[in-house]
Design a protein around this motif. Structure first.
Motif, PDB file in Angstrom:
ATOM      1  N   THR A 273      24.050  41.747  78.377  1.00 17.13           N
ATOM      2  CA  THR A 273      23.653  43.153  78.381  1.00 17.13           C
ATOM      3  C   THR A 273      23.168  43.582  79.757  1.00 17.13           C
ATOM      4  O   THR A 273      23.386  44.729  80.171  1.00 17.13           O
ATOM      5  CB  THR A 273      22.555  43.392  77.330  1.00 17.13           C
ATOM      6  N   ASP A 274      22.510  42.686  80.479  1.00 16.41           N
ATOM      7  CA  ASP A 274      22.062  43.000  81.836  1.00 16.41           C
ATOM      8  C   ASP A 274      23.241  43.330  82.739  1.00 16.41           C
ATOM      9  O   ASP A 274      23.140  44.185  83.624  1.00 16.41           O
ATOM     10  CB  ASP A 274      21.281  41.826  82.425  1.00 16.41           C
ATOM     11  N   LEU A 275      24.364  42.659  82.538  1.00 14.34           N
ATOM     12  CA  LEU A 275      25.557  42.934  83.335  1.00 14.34           C
ATOM     13  C   LEU A 275      26.223  44.220  82.869  1.00 14.34           C
ATOM     14  O   LEU A 275      26.659  45.041  83.678  1.00 14.34           O
ATOM     15  CB  LEU A 275      26.547  41.768  83.227  1.00 14.34           C
ATOM     16  N   ALA A 276      26.311  44.395  81.562  1.00 14.27           N
ATOM     17  CA  ALA A 276      26.987  45.564  81.011  1.00 14.27           C
ATOM     18  C   ALA A 276      26.296  46.865  81.399  1.00 14.27           C
ATOM     19  O   ALA A 276      26.950  47.906  81.548  1.00 14.27           O
ATOM     20  CB  ALA A 276      27.058  45.448  79.490  1.00 14.27           C
ATOM     21  N   SER A 277      24.975  46.831  81.619  1.00 16.63           N
ATOM     22  CA  SER A 277      24.222  48.050  81.901  1.00 16.63           C
ATOM     23  C   SER A 277      23.939  48.258  83.384  1.00 16.63           C
ATOM     24  O   SER A 277      23.311  49.253  83.758  1.00 16.63           O
ATOM     25  CB  SER A 277      22.895  48.024  81.128  1.00 16.63           C
ATOM     26  N   ASN A 278      24.390  47.350  84.249  1.00 11.35           N
ATOM     27  CA  ASN A 278      24.061  47.438  85.675  1.00 11.35           C
ATOM     28  C   ASN A 278      24.782  48.607  86.338  1.00 11.35           C
ATOM     29  O   ASN A 278      26.004  48.743  86.230  1.00 11.35           O
ATOM     30  CB  ASN A 278      24.428  46.126  86.362  1.00 11.35           C
ATOM     31  N   ALA A 279      24.040  49.458  87.061  1.00  6.95           N
ATOM     32  CA  ALA A 279      24.601  50.671  87.653  1.00  6.95           C
ATOM     33  C   ALA A 279      25.641  50.369  88.724  1.00  6.95           C
ATOM     34  O   ALA A 279      26.684  51.041  88.806  1.00  6.95           O
ATOM     35  CB  ALA A 279      23.480  51.534  88.238  1.00  6.95           C
ATOM     36  N   PHE A 280      25.390  49.370  89.562  1.00  8.57           N
ATOM     37  CA  PHE A 280      26.348  49.045  90.617  1.00  8.57           C
ATOM     38  C   PHE A 280      27.669  48.572  90.020  1.00  8.57           C
ATOM     39  O   PHE A 280      28.752  48.972  90.472  1.00  8.57           O
ATOM     40  CB  PHE A 280      25.779  47.961  91.539  1.00  8.57           C
ATOM     41  N   LEU A 281      27.600  47.730  89.010  1.00 10.25           N
ATOM     42  CA  LEU A 281      28.824  47.248  88.374  1.00 10.25           C
ATOM     43  C   LEU A 281      29.576  48.390  87.698  1.00 10.25           C
ATOM     44  O   LEU A 281      30.807  48.434  87.715  1.00 10.25           O
ATOM     45  CB  LEU A 281      28.503  46.147  87.364  1.00 10.25           C
ATOM     46  N   LYS A 282      28.842  49.330  87.112  1.00 13.55           N
ATOM     47  CA  LYS A 282      29.494  50.494  86.508  1.00 13.55           C
ATOM     48  C   LYS A 282      30.224  51.319  87.565  1.00 13.55           C
ATOM     49  O   LYS A 282      31.340  51.810  87.323  1.00 13.55           O
ATOM     50  CB  LYS A 282      28.458  51.360  85.796  1.00 13.55           C
ATOM     51  N   LEU A 283      29.618  51.503  88.717  1.00 16.47           N
ATOM     52  CA  LEU A 283      30.251  52.238  89.805  1.00 16.47           C
ATOM     53  C   LEU A 283      31.552  51.563  90.226  1.00 16.47           C
ATOM     54  O   LEU A 283      32.585  52.223  90.403  1.00 16.47           O
ATOM     55  CB  LEU A 283      29.298  52.336  90.994  1.00 16.47           C
ATOM     56  N   CYS A 284      31.492  50.244  90.377  1.00 19.75           N
ATOM     57  CA  CYS A 284      32.698  49.502  90.770  1.00 19.75           C
ATOM     58  C   CYS A 284      33.787  49.634  89.707  1.00 19.75           C
ATOM     59  O   CYS A 284      34.971  49.772  90.035  1.00 19.75           O
ATOM     60  CB  CYS A 284      32.355  48.033  90.998  1.00 19.75           C
ATOM     61  N   LYS A 285      33.400  49.607  88.432  1.00 20.31           N
ATOM     62  CA  LYS A 285      34.383  49.752  87.359  1.00 20.31           C
ATOM     63  C   LYS A 285      35.079  51.110  87.427  1.00 20.31           C
ATOM     64  O   LYS A 285      36.286  51.210  87.207  1.00 20.31           O
ATOM     65  CB  LYS A 285      33.704  49.579  86.004  1.00 20.31           C
ATOM     66  N   LEU A 286      34.317  52.162  87.748  1.00 19.63           N
ATOM     67  CA  LEU A 286      34.912  53.486  87.865  1.00 19.63           C
ATOM     68  C   LEU A 286      35.935  53.526  88.995  1.00 19.63           C
ATOM     69  O   LEU A 286      37.033  54.076  88.850  1.00 19.63           O
ATOM     70  CB  LEU A 286      33.828  54.532  88.109  1.00 19.63           C
ATOM     71  N   ASP A 287      35.578  52.954  90.129  1.00 20.50           N
ATOM     72  CA  ASP A 287      36.500  52.934  91.265  1.00 20.50           C
ATOM     73  C   ASP A 287      37.780  52.170  90.930  1.00 20.50           C
ATOM     74  O   ASP A 287      38.888  52.599  91.249  1.00 20.50           O
ATOM     75  CB  ASP A 287      35.827  52.288  92.483  1.00 20.50           C
ATOM     76  N   VAL A 288      37.619  51.020  90.293  1.00 23.84           N
ATOM     77  CA  VAL A 288      38.779  50.202  89.938  1.00 23.84           C
ATOM     78  C   VAL A 288      39.637  50.906  88.895  1.00 23.84           C
ATOM     79  O   VAL A 288      40.874  50.876  88.963  1.00 23.84           O
ATOM     80  CB  VAL A 288      38.320  48.814  89.438  1.00 23.84           C
ATOM     81  N   SER A 289      38.994  51.560  87.942  1.00 19.31           N
ATOM     82  CA  SER A 289      39.741  52.282  86.914  1.00 19.31           C
ATOM     83  C   SER A 289      40.573  53.400  87.529  1.00 19.31           C
ATOM     84  O   SER A 289      41.745  53.591  87.166  1.00 19.31           O
ATOM     85  CB  SER A 289      38.769  52.855  85.874  1.00 19.31           C
ATOM     86  N   ASP A 290      39.979  54.143  88.455  1.00 21.45           N
ATOM     87  CA  ASP A 290      40.721  55.215  89.132  1.00 21.45           C
ATOM     88  C   ASP A 290      41.950  54.666  89.855  1.00 21.45           C
ATOM     89  O   ASP A 290      43.044  55.225  89.772  1.00 21.45           O
ATOM     90  CB  ASP A 290      39.816  55.930  90.136  1.00 21.45           C
ATOM     91  N   GLU A 291      41.754  53.573  90.580  1.00 21.45           N
ATOM     92  CA  GLU A 291      42.855  53.015  91.359  1.00 21.45           C
ATOM     93  C   GLU A 291      43.922  52.401  90.464  1.00 21.45           C
ATOM     94  O   GLU A 291      45.122  52.498  90.736  1.00 21.45           O
ATOM     95  CB  GLU A 291      42.319  51.967  92.345  1.00 21.45           C
ATOM     96  N   THR A 292      43.507  51.780  89.379  1.00 28.56           N
ATOM     97  CA  THR A 292      44.475  51.208  88.444  1.00 28.56           C
ATOM     98  C   THR A 292      45.323  52.299  87.807  1.00 28.56           C
ATOM     99  O   THR A 292      46.546  52.157  87.672  1.00 28.56           O
ATOM    100  CB  THR A 292      43.745  50.404  87.355  1.00 28.56           C
ATOM    101  N   THR A 293      44.675  53.402  87.423  1.00 30.49           N
ATOM    102  CA  THR A 293      45.404  54.528  86.835  1.00 30.49           C
ATOM    103  C   THR A 293      46.457  55.049  87.811  1.00 30.49           C
ATOM    104  O   THR A 293      47.574  55.405  87.414  1.00 30.49           O
ATOM    105  CB  THR A 293      44.433  55.657  86.460  1.00 30.49           C
ATOM    106  N   LYS A 294      46.118  55.088  89.079  1.00 28.32           N
ATOM    107  CA  LYS A 294      47.038  55.590  90.101  1.00 28.32           C
ATOM    108  C   LYS A 294      48.322  54.766  90.169  1.00 28.32           C
ATOM    109  O   LYS A 294      49.414  55.312  90.365  1.00 28.32           O
ATOM    110  CB  LYS A 294      46.331  55.580  91.456  1.00 28.32           C
TER     111      LYS A 294
END
Length: 470
Positions: A273-294
């Motif tokens: 849960t500590d990993l799932a809720s971490n703000a930095f990791l969430k930010l990285c996931k958003l960036d990766v999701s955007d690039e993967t969608t592209k």
């Protein structure tokens, strides 16, 4: 980069009274954990029992003789889990944090490169433990120190290999089916060295397993999968573990490649849960999701024999393994001839090299292990028909697992490989044997092609509407 142990908050033992371990350092059962739970036929799982005991002796020697140690974990969920299990085991055994250093490989390099060897050696550590980095033959990863006796390097791994660096002590799961992940191998090797390893660190092993195998492959409570980890998985929940895996994997996929920060976050974490809720990791996931969608709908092109589908992307993000996995599911349901999906990334390396990831067609994963195609052998089959190819690309080709492999090769060699496969270049139509599958249309993107030298994310992205993250 080599750094000393993480902050005292992460590495210092808790101030509450320590409990004694369940066994002294020298009094560990000669039966593996799997054998104790399921019977003696599992005594060499997840690795030969002698190799596991020798690995424990390697760790005992570090603790008993207060030796400095350098931990070299891989960058993904399995590697980081394995590394933090080892780190926390040393702390539980009261090894001084000042004697523990961590080295994270630089982007685009592997542990066998001269650059990384020099960095590891320059740490001056008496012992080096390399986790989940794959293997190949060659000279020792680091030389012995002056007047040093015994072996300086312990390799803990599960990637398929028959050859190892000279002078290394090896603990590998690659020939003990079902093949355990590096984190599970590390955990089962170290769990009995201190009671707190299985009381407090078991969740890390589950993160590593799910990171490599997903949630459905491990059959917790069925031989040889340890039921205690099944209890951990059930108690903490599938959602927490899945989000923890996608979160801890995200930093290494971004153009910034901030693996050291991912390590620090995981080392301090006390649950998924500590990993799932971490703000930095969430930010990285958003960036990766955007690039993967592209790049997700980049159209694959089929080899002439229909056995391989290849798509090529150009980005500083490490999304080629994700795209290969996605297409392996889509195309695997439509072709009876397809064995392998390859996604190549021509923009990941600033020097022009091409990174590529290969995944088995998803419809073939249900076959018994011995009947699944060997992708390493398939790549080598094509490579053997190109004069001098293997000599030119060296050891950075067809490494990993039989069902999930890849490599890093010069662009000119990549073009030769596609030519040998009979994969048409863009703009060229070649009649293939892919069963008549039409290539999908590429997703139109208004975004610019990512320069591998530029940063790929920013805090501004963190505050926009959150897209669906897988």
């Amino acid at each position: 980069m080599v750094k000393r142990s993480a902050s005292s908050e992460a590495s210092s033992p808790p101030k509450r009274r320590r409990r004694s371990s369940t066994a002294s350092l020298k009094e560990i059962s000669t039966l593996s954990h799997a054998a104790r739970e399921y019977g003696p036929e599992w005594n060499d799982w997840p690795a030969p029992i002698q190799a596991m005991e020798e690995a424990r002796d390697f760790v005992r020697d570090i603790v008993e003789n207060k030796r400095s140690v350098l931990i070299v974990p891989d960058k993904d969920a399995d590697g980081l889990s394995a590394g933090t299990i080892l780190y926390q085991t040393l702390i539980h055994m009261e090894h001084p944090p000042s004697l523990i250093s961590v080295h994270h490989l630089t982007k685009g390099n592997n542990v066998h490169s001269d650059f990384e060897r020099d960095l590891m050696d320059s740490s001056g550590a008496e012992k080096v433990i390399v986790l989940d980095q794959g293997s190949r033959p060659g000279r020792s990863l680091v030389p012995l120190l002056p007047d040093q006796k015994g072996k300086r390097v312990l390799v803990i791994d599960h990637h398929w290999s028959d050859e190892w660096p000279e002078g290394s002590q090896v603990l590998t799961a690659c020939k003990s089916s079902p093949i355990a992940t590096a984190a599970l191998l590390t955990y089962l090797s170290l769990r009995d060295l201190h009671v707190k390893v299985h009381e407090e660190e078991a969740w890390r092993a589950v993160v590593g397993v799910i990171g490599d195998l997903g949630t459905t492959v491990p059959k917790w409570g069925t031989a040889p999968w340890p039921s205690e980890l099944g209890s951990v998985f059930k108690r903490l929940g599938s959602k927490a573990f899945s989000e923890a895996v996608s979160g801890i994997n995200a930093p290494r996929r971004t153009a910034e490649y901030d693996v050291p920060k991912a390590w620090d976050i995981m080392l301090k974490a006390r649950s998924p849960t500590d990993l799932a809720s971490n703000a930095f990791l969430k930010l990285c996931k958003l960036d990766v999701s955007d690039e993967t969608t592209k790049w997700a709908r980049t159209p694959p092109r089929f080899a002439k024999d229909g056995r391989v589908a290849v798509c090529t992307v150009h980005t500083g993000f490490q999304i080629h393994p994700v795209i290969a996995t996605r297409w392996s599911g889509t195309l695997g349901r439509k072709s009876s001839k397809l064995l392998m999906v390859m996604c190549a990334n021509t923009g990941f390396h600033a020097d022009g090299r091409v990174s590529f990831s290969c995944r088995i067609a998803s419809n073939l994963r249900s076959l018994p292990e011995g009947q699944q195609p060997n992708l390493i052998a398939l790549l080598n089959e094509y490579a053997d028909n190109i004069p001098g190819f293997k000599e030119r690309v060296g050891g950075d080709f067809a490494r990993g697992h039989k069902e999930a492999t890849g490599g890093i090769i010069p662009r000119a060699e990549y073009d030769l490989l596609l030519e040998e496969m009979g994969v048409p270049q863009p703009g060229v139509t070649v009649k293939s044997e892919n069963g008549g599958i039409p290539s999908p249309s590429p997703k139109k993107s208004k975004g610019k092609i990512i320069d591998p030298k530029q940063a790929g994310g920013g805090l501004d992205k963190f505050f926009k509407v959150k897209p669906k993250v897988e």
